[in-house]
Motif scaffolding. Structure first.
Motif, PDB file in Angstrom:
ATOM      1  N   ARG A  13       0.808  -1.219   0.000  1.00 13.55           N
ATOM      2  CA  ARG A  13       0.000   0.000   0.000  1.00 13.55           C
ATOM      3  C   ARG A  13       0.844   1.274   0.000  1.00 13.55           C
ATOM      4  N   THR A  14       1.965   1.266   0.706  1.00 10.47           N
ATOM      5  CA  THR A  14       2.786   2.475   0.839  1.00 10.47           C
ATOM      6  C   THR A  14       4.095   2.384   0.063  1.00 10.47           C
ATOM      7  N   MET A  15       4.136   1.525  -0.940  1.00 10.34           N
ATOM      8  CA  MET A  15       5.355   1.376  -1.738  1.00 10.34           C
ATOM      9  C   MET A  15       5.706   2.684  -2.451  1.00 10.34           C
ATOM     10  N   GLY A  16       6.923   2.796  -2.895  1.00 11.28           N
ATOM     11  CA  GLY A  16       7.329   3.953  -3.686  1.00 11.28           C
ATOM     12  C   GLY A  16       6.458   4.093  -4.926  1.00 11.28           C
ATOM     13  N   GLY A  17       5.999   5.298  -5.194  1.00 13.24           N
ATOM     14  CA  GLY A  17       5.140   5.536  -6.357  1.00 13.24           C
ATOM     15  C   GLY A  17       3.682   5.180  -6.138  1.00 13.24           C
ATOM     16  N   THR A  65      -7.988  -1.264   6.494  1.00 10.11           N
ATOM     17  CA  THR A  65      -8.002  -2.614   5.931  1.00 10.11           C
ATOM     18  C   THR A  65      -8.839  -2.708   4.661  1.00 10.11           C
ATOM     19  N   LEU A  66     -10.026  -2.143   4.676  1.00  5.65           N
ATOM     20  CA  LEU A  66     -10.920  -2.195   3.515  1.00  5.65           C
ATOM     21  C   LEU A  66     -10.770  -0.914   2.714  1.00  5.65           C
ATOM     22  N   ALA A  67     -10.432  -1.045   1.437  1.00  4.81           N
ATOM     23  CA  ALA A  67     -10.194   0.120   0.584  1.00  4.81           C
ATOM     24  C   ALA A  67     -11.465   0.607  -0.110  1.00  4.81           C
ATOM     25  N   GLY A  68     -12.364  -0.317  -0.450  1.00  5.93           N
ATOM     26  CA  GLY A  68     -13.570   0.096  -1.151  1.00  5.93           C
ATOM     27  C   GLY A  68     -14.462  -1.070  -1.506  1.00  5.93           C
ATOM     28  N   ILE A  69     -15.645  -0.701  -1.986  1.00 11.20           N
ATOM     29  CA  ILE A  69     -16.655  -1.663  -2.420  1.00 11.20           C
ATOM     30  C   ILE A  69     -17.201  -1.172  -3.757  1.00 11.20           C
ATOM     31  N   ALA A  70     -17.410  -2.085  -4.670  1.00  9.92           N
ATOM     32  CA  ALA A  70     -18.040  -1.748  -5.941  1.00  9.92           C
ATOM     33  C   ALA A  70     -19.082  -2.812  -6.261  1.00  9.92           C
ATOM     34  N   GLU A  72     -11.852 -10.601 -14.098  1.00 12.76           N
ATOM     35  CA  GLU A  72     -10.888 -10.214 -15.135  1.00 12.76           C
ATOM     36  C   GLU A  72     -10.595  -8.717 -15.081  1.00 12.76           C
ATOM     37  N   ILE A  73     -11.641  -7.932 -14.896  1.00  8.00           N
ATOM     38  CA  ILE A  73     -11.469  -6.473 -14.811  1.00  8.00           C
ATOM     39  C   ILE A  73     -10.570  -6.121 -13.635  1.00  8.00           C
ATOM     40  N   MET A  74     -10.833  -6.719 -12.487  1.00  7.86           N
ATOM     41  CA  MET A  74     -10.061  -6.392 -11.295  1.00  7.86           C
ATOM     42  C   MET A  74      -8.627  -6.920 -11.379  1.00  7.86           C
ATOM     43  N   ALA A  75      -8.411  -8.000 -12.107  1.00 12.53           N
ATOM     44  CA  ALA A  75      -7.046  -8.514 -12.281  1.00 12.53           C
ATOM     45  C   ALA A  75      -6.167  -7.495 -13.006  1.00 12.53           C
ATOM     46  N   GLY A  76      -6.773  -6.657 -13.823  1.00  9.55           N
ATOM     47  CA  GLY A  76      -6.030  -5.627 -14.545  1.00  9.55           C
ATOM     48  C   GLY A  76      -5.911  -4.309 -13.801  1.00  9.55           C
ATOM     49  N   ASP A  77      -6.442  -4.223 -12.598  1.00  9.91           N
ATOM     50  CA  ASP A  77      -6.405  -2.978 -11.832  1.00  9.91           C
ATOM     51  C   ASP A  77      -4.964  -2.625 -11.448  1.00  9.91           C
ATOM     52  N   PRO A  78      -4.564  -1.360 -11.619  1.00  5.82           N
ATOM     53  CA  PRO A  78      -3.188  -0.975 -11.295  1.00  5.82           C
ATOM     54  C   PRO A  78      -2.790  -1.272  -9.848  1.00  5.82           C
ATOM     55  N   CYS A  79      -3.672  -1.013  -8.891  1.00 10.42           N
ATOM     56  CA  CYS A  79      -3.334  -1.279  -7.480  1.00 10.42           C
ATOM     57  C   CYS A  79      -3.249  -2.782  -7.207  1.00 10.42           C
ATOM     58  N   ALA A  80      -4.102  -3.558  -7.842  1.00 14.42           N
ATOM     59  CA  ALA A  80      -4.056  -5.009  -7.655  1.00 14.42           C
ATOM     60  C   ALA A  80      -2.766  -5.575  -8.246  1.00 14.42           C
ATOM     61  N   ARG A  81      -2.422  -5.113  -9.445  1.00 15.34           N
ATOM     62  CA  ARG A  81      -1.187  -5.595 -10.089  1.00 15.34           C
ATOM     63  C   ARG A  81       0.052  -5.238  -9.279  1.00 15.34           C
ATOM     64  N   ALA A  82       0.016  -4.091  -8.585  1.00 17.22           N
ATOM     65  CA  ALA A  82       1.173  -3.635  -7.809  1.00 17.22           C
ATOM     66  C   ALA A  82       1.222  -4.237  -6.406  1.00 17.22           C
ATOM     67  N   GLY A  83       0.194  -4.982  -6.018  1.00 18.25           N
ATOM     68  CA  GLY A  83       0.157  -5.547  -4.678  1.00 18.25           C
ATOM     69  C   GLY A  83      -0.310  -4.564  -3.614  1.00 18.25           C
ATOM     70  N   MET A  84      -0.798  -3.402  -4.062  1.00 19.68           N
ATOM     71  CA  MET A  84      -1.306  -2.402  -3.124  1.00 19.68           C
ATOM     72  C   MET A  84      -2.697  -2.766  -2.610  1.00 19.68           C
ATOM     73  N   MET A  85      -3.442  -3.495  -3.420  1.00 20.97           N
ATOM     74  CA  MET A  85      -4.782  -3.940  -3.049  1.00 20.97           C
ATOM     75  C   MET A  85      -4.944  -5.384  -3.472  1.00 20.97           C
ATOM     76  N   ARG A  86      -5.786  -6.070  -2.756  1.00 16.27           N
ATOM     77  CA  ARG A  86      -6.257  -7.377  -3.206  1.00 16.27           C
ATOM     78  C   ARG A  86      -7.772  -7.262  -3.293  1.00 16.27           C
ATOM     79  N   TYR A  87      -8.395  -8.146  -4.031  1.00 11.93           N
ATOM     80  CA  TYR A  87      -9.829  -8.035  -4.257  1.00 11.93           C
ATOM     81  C   TYR A  87     -10.502  -9.386  -4.102  1.00 11.93           C
ATOM     82  N   GLU A  88     -11.767  -9.326  -3.774  1.00 18.77           N
ATOM     83  CA  GLU A  88     -12.647 -10.495  -3.757  1.00 18.77           C
ATOM     84  C   GLU A  88     -13.841 -10.134  -4.627  1.00 18.77           C
ATOM     85  N   VAL A  89     -14.316 -11.083  -5.407  1.00 20.24           N
ATOM     86  CA  VAL A  89     -15.506 -10.874  -6.232  1.00 20.24           C
ATOM     87  C   VAL A  89     -16.529 -11.933  -5.834  1.00 20.24           C
ATOM     88  N   HIS A  90     -17.740 -11.478  -5.530  1.00 13.82           N
ATOM     89  CA  HIS A  90     -18.809 -12.372  -5.107  1.00 13.82           C
ATOM     90  C   HIS A  90     -20.055 -12.123  -5.946  1.00 13.82           C
TER      91      HIS A  90
END
Length: 112
Positions: free
Chosen positions: A31-35, A66-71, A82-100
């Motif tokens: 979450r607090t990585m450089g950039g 702990t929780l960043a957001g809900i959509a 698939e959409i969330m797998a391409g998210d910049p924060c998810a790809r960088a390890g800044m966020m993880r996601y669950e889809v239900h």
């Protein structure tokens, strides 16, 4: 006191339920990585764009450590994943996601 709701009203509403995808975004270890600020801005731009396109029906950033957001997405869970797998924060390890998979009712909205 809340109004009385009949079994018939519950059944009638249930018949109108439509499928959606609920996305829970959690802060990740980077979450607090450089950039991080620039990456999060791109995440925000992407999420707001998806909202403008109608892919996201409801977007709720969360003020939490702990929780960043809900959509709530209007697409099937596989597509939302698939959409969330391409998210910049998810790809960088800044966020993880669950889809239900979930159901909602047309016309429901956040109050203004």
């Amino acid at each position: 006191m809340s109004p009385t709701v009949t079994d018939e009203q519950i059944q009638a509403l249930a018949q109108t339920a439509k499928p959606y995808s609920l996305v829970l975004l959690h802060w990740g270890p980077e979450r607090t990585m450089g950039g991080a600020d620039a990456i999060e801005l791109e995440h925000q731009r992407r999420m707001v764009s998806l909202r403008a396109e109608g892919v996201i029906a409801i977007l709720c950033p969360v003020a939490s450590d702990t929780l960043a957001g809900i959509a709530i997405m209007t697409v099937p869970t596989e597509e939302a994943t698939e959409i969330m797998a391409g998210d910049p924060c998810a790809r960088a390890g800044m966020m993880r996601y669950e889809v239900h998979p979930c159901h909602g009712f047309s016309g429901d909205a956040l109050p203004t």
